[in-house]
Design an enzyme around this catalytic site. Structure first.
Site, PDB file in Angstrom:
ATOM      1  N   MET A  30       0.838  -1.205   0.000  1.00  0.00           N
ATOM      2  CA  MET A  30       0.000   0.000   0.000  1.00  0.00           C
ATOM      3  C   MET A  30       0.874   1.258   0.000  1.00  0.00           C
ATOM      4  O   MET A  30       0.403   2.353   0.317  1.00  0.00           O
ATOM      5  CB  MET A  30      -0.945  -0.016   1.202  1.00  0.00           C
ATOM      6  N   HIS A  37       9.325  -3.469   3.123  1.00  0.00           N
ATOM      7  CA  HIS A  37       8.853  -3.708   1.756  1.00  0.00           C
ATOM      8  C   HIS A  37      10.034  -4.077   0.846  1.00  0.00           C
ATOM      9  O   HIS A  37       9.948  -4.976   0.018  1.00  0.00           O
ATOM     10  CB  HIS A  37       8.179  -2.461   1.189  1.00  0.00           C
ATOM     11  N   GLN A  61     -10.347  -2.748   2.548  1.00  0.00           N
ATOM     12  CA  GLN A  61      -9.814  -3.419   3.741  1.00  0.00           C
ATOM     13  C   GLN A  61      -9.735  -2.486   4.944  1.00  0.00           C
ATOM     14  O   GLN A  61      -9.283  -2.887   6.011  1.00  0.00           O
ATOM     15  CB  GLN A  61      -8.455  -4.056   3.455  1.00  0.00           C
ATOM     16  N   SER A 188       6.714   0.013   9.733  1.00  0.00           N
ATOM     17  CA  SER A 188       5.331   0.078   9.269  1.00  0.00           C
ATOM     18  C   SER A 188       5.094   1.445   8.657  1.00  0.00           C
ATOM     19  O   SER A 188       5.629   2.452   9.151  1.00  0.00           O
ATOM     20  CB  SER A 188       4.381  -0.117  10.457  1.00  0.00           C
ATOM     21  N   SER A 189       4.296   1.477   7.602  1.00  0.00           N
ATOM     22  CA  SER A 189       3.964   2.764   6.994  1.00  0.00           C
ATOM     23  C   SER A 189       3.280   3.666   8.020  1.00  0.00           C
ATOM     24  O   SER A 189       3.445   4.884   7.998  1.00  0.00           O
ATOM     25  CB  SER A 189       3.033   2.544   5.796  1.00  0.00           C
TER      26      SER A 189
HETATM   27  P1  AMP Z   1       1.543  -2.878   3.447  1.00  0.00           P
HETATM   28  O1  AMP Z   1       2.096  -1.866   2.508  1.00  0.00           O
HETATM   29  O2  AMP Z   1       1.576  -2.460   4.884  1.00  0.00           O
HETATM   30  O3  AMP Z   1       0.211  -3.413   3.014  1.00  0.00           O
HETATM   31  O4  AMP Z   1       2.553  -4.111   3.382  1.00  0.00           O
HETATM   32  C1  AMP Z   1       2.861  -4.731   2.166  1.00  0.00           C
HETATM   33  C2  AMP Z   1       3.631  -5.992   2.442  1.00  0.00           C
HETATM   34  O5  AMP Z   1       4.819  -5.670   3.166  1.00  0.00           O
HETATM   35  C3  AMP Z   1       2.842  -6.976   3.324  1.00  0.00           C
HETATM   36  O6  AMP Z   1       3.083  -8.302   2.891  1.00  0.00           O
HETATM   37  C4  AMP Z   1       3.429  -6.735   4.687  1.00  0.00           C
HETATM   38  O7  AMP Z   1       3.338  -7.851   5.557  1.00  0.00           O
HETATM   39  C5  AMP Z   1       4.880  -6.434   4.344  1.00  0.00           C
HETATM   40  N1  AMP Z   1       5.517  -5.687   5.432  1.00  0.00           N
HETATM   41  C6  AMP Z   1       5.040  -4.581   6.050  1.00  0.00           C
HETATM   42  N2  AMP Z   1       5.871  -4.204   7.042  1.00  0.00           N
HETATM   43  C7  AMP Z   1       6.894  -5.109   7.048  1.00  0.00           C
HETATM   44  C8  AMP Z   1       8.067  -5.278   7.840  1.00  0.00           C
HETATM   45  N3  AMP Z   1       8.362  -4.449   8.842  1.00  0.00           N
HETATM   46  N4  AMP Z   1       8.893  -6.319   7.562  1.00  0.00           N
HETATM   47  C9  AMP Z   1       8.603  -7.181   6.550  1.00  0.00           C
HETATM   48  N5  AMP Z   1       7.512  -7.075   5.766  1.00  0.00           N
HETATM   49  C10 AMP Z   1       6.666  -6.059   6.013  1.00  0.00           C
END
Ligand code: AMP
Length: 279
Positions: A30, A37, A61, A188-189
């Site tokens: 996202m 990421h 979501q 985390s974003s």
């Molecule tokens: P998101 O952009 O938050 O939807 O995350 C996209 C992908 O990146 C998802 O598969 C998340 O689980 C993964 N992700 C997010 N944060 C982390 C992190 N700190 N370490 C590894 N993978 C991550």
């Protein structure tokens, strides 16, 4: 890196592109990209010959409209990071591309995993996650799918969706370990939304999970969950859950099963999740 905004042209490009037999690795995100990421992008590059990343803030979501409105957007920097990482293709669709007129969201029979932990606090969330991943997989048609253990329950849910849609053989789901800041905070974003004061408090999440892991041999799950809750409250968090579960299906663990400790807690309006395998 090539960028596509339209689903049909992307699908056509990937079909026509002479990939020379190379497999496609896919990393759905996202945006507001961070090292977590990028670790998924690198994993894809190790395992697949061609890496596709998507950035799409999926409205279906978000059970909380304010969370959706405030979700960070950093597209320019994201593109720079993906180019530096050597990503091959970025899919940057609009909502209408993913959910065109006439689209009807399927219902996925996810079973009990849908309503525990995150599912209990975010009704409809996992149906939305399945819907978007299902659509993206239809469009990208990858051989490998890369997701982060940071969203542990999401990985189990997506695995179930792959099974339900008959793709378990065609698409290999790979999980990558959680990338953390030096002080342990899971990247985390949503961390971008923390004030400097909240950012100072935030590593307590990882500290509490580490405490649970380090004391699991000496105390009952219930006693550890209660102590963890007290510690989070003392650190300024409002806790949704802190729970020790079976790592296989996130149901209460029975004797001898591998366990995972999972937590969801908020600092002001920012809700964070994290987890740690206990053995
Ligand atoms: P998101 O952009 O938050 O939807 O995350 C996209 C992908 O990146 C998802 O598969 C998340 O689980 C993964 N992700 C997010 N944060 C982390 C992190 N700190 N370490 C590894 N993978 C991550």
């Amino acid at each position: 890196m090539v960028i596509f905004k339209e689903a049909a042209t992307l699908s056509q490009y990937l079909q026509q592109q002479a990939l020379g037999g190379r497999s496609i690795g896919f990393v759905p995100t996202m945006g507001a990209l961070h090292e977590g990421h990028l670790s998924l992008i690198r994993k894809s590059q190790e395992m697949a010959g061609y890496t596709v990343c998507s950035i799409f803030i999926n409205p279906t979501q978000f059970n909380n409209p304010e969370d959706f409105r405030n979700y960070p957007v950093t597209i320019e920097q994201d593109i720079e990071k993906l180019v530096s990482a050597g990503c091959d293709l970025l899919f940057l669709p609009s909502v209408a591309e993913i959910y065109p007129e006439g689209y009807r969201q399927p219902h996925y029979d996810l079973g009990p995993i849908e309503t525990v932990l995150e599912g209990a606090f975010r009704p409809g969330h996992f149906q939305g996650v399945c819907a978007v991943v299902d659509r993206l997989l239809q469009i990208v048609n990858p051989h490998h799918l890369f997701m982060g253990q940071k969203d542990y329950q999401q990985c189990i849910v997506v695995n179930r969706m792959l099974k339900l849609t008959g793709r378990l053989e065609a698409i290999r789901l790979h999980l990558a370990p959680t990338a953390r800041e030096q002080d342990g905070l899971a990247m985390s974003s949503r961390n971008l939304r923390l004030t400097p004061d909240q950012r100072q408090l935030a590593p307590a999440l990882f500290q509490v999970l580490s405490y649970v892991r380090d004391h699991r041999g000496q105390a009952s799950a219930q006693a550890l969950e209660e102590e963890a809750g007290r510690r989070l409250q003392a650190a300024g968090f409002q806790t949704d859950y802190v729970s020790i579960r079976s790592s296989a299906d996130l149901m209460p663990a029975t004797n001898g099963e591998t366990e995972v400790a999972l937590v969801a807690a908020s600092l002001g309006p920012v809700r964070l999740i994290d987890n740690l395998l206990l053995s």
